[in-house]
Design an enzyme around this catalytic site. Sequence first.
Site, PDB file in Angstrom:
ATOM      1  N   SER A 139       0.802  -1.229   0.000  1.00  0.00           N
ATOM      2  CA  SER A 139       0.000   0.000   0.000  1.00  0.00           C
ATOM      3  C   SER A 139       0.833   1.275   0.000  1.00  0.00           C
ATOM      4  CB  SER A 139      -0.963   0.019   1.196  1.00  0.00           C
ATOM      5  OG  SER A 139      -0.258   0.281   2.388  1.00  0.00           O
ATOM      6  N   LYS A 187       0.540   4.268   7.085  1.00  0.00           N
ATOM      7  CA  LYS A 187      -0.225   5.078   6.136  1.00  0.00           C
ATOM      8  C   LYS A 187       0.117   6.553   6.324  1.00  0.00           C
ATOM      9  CE  LYS A 187      -3.002   1.845   4.418  1.00  0.00           C
ATOM     10  NZ  LYS A 187      -2.120   0.731   4.766  1.00  0.00           N
TER      11      LYS A 187
END
EC number: 3.4.21.88
Length: 198
Positions: free
Chosen positions: A120, A157
């Site tokens: 990701s 993230k």
Amino acid sequence: MKELTNRQKMVLDFITSYIQQNGYSPSIRDIAKHFKLTPRGAHIHVLALEKKGYITRNPKNSRSISLVKRPETVSIPVKGKISAGQGIEMFELVDEEIEIPVRMINGYGNYFALRVEGTSMIEAHIIDGDYVILKKQYRIPNGQIAAVVFDNKVTLKRFYHKNDKVELVPENSSMSPIICDAKDVKVIGKLVGVIRIY
């Protein structure tokens, strides 16, 4: 060499400065006076610096502290794995360390590493198998990359706090952000670097 605590770094900086200004090392009493510590408290910090390899000394001489040339690397603990995806169970304790360049950290704070699993964050050049170097802190500015815990899972993230919500944005255009209630999210570290072992 082992990482220093904030106070140990301050004591080491004082010793370095004292030697540069005076041509000889401070005594335990000089260190205690400067930091408003008891001699025993100062002695504990000096022993820690010696044990971690930053200084040498002769216990029989009160002004015998010598600086050891600082290495180019420092060891930090690897705490486990972190997901670059939807999140993985909280990282397990791992008895492992990784050597990183000293210039990657500023000497203050508590640093640790996690091994990345997932894709990701590939557009931020963080790939599966990389080690992310994190500074332990619980608040970070919007837009920074952070290790966060939500639903008892840990993930890496880009972090955005908006009112009572948190948006965890992947650096992979094929993936969607995760939006959660701010009360359910805990920042555990700010990204300061990446190590890739080939």
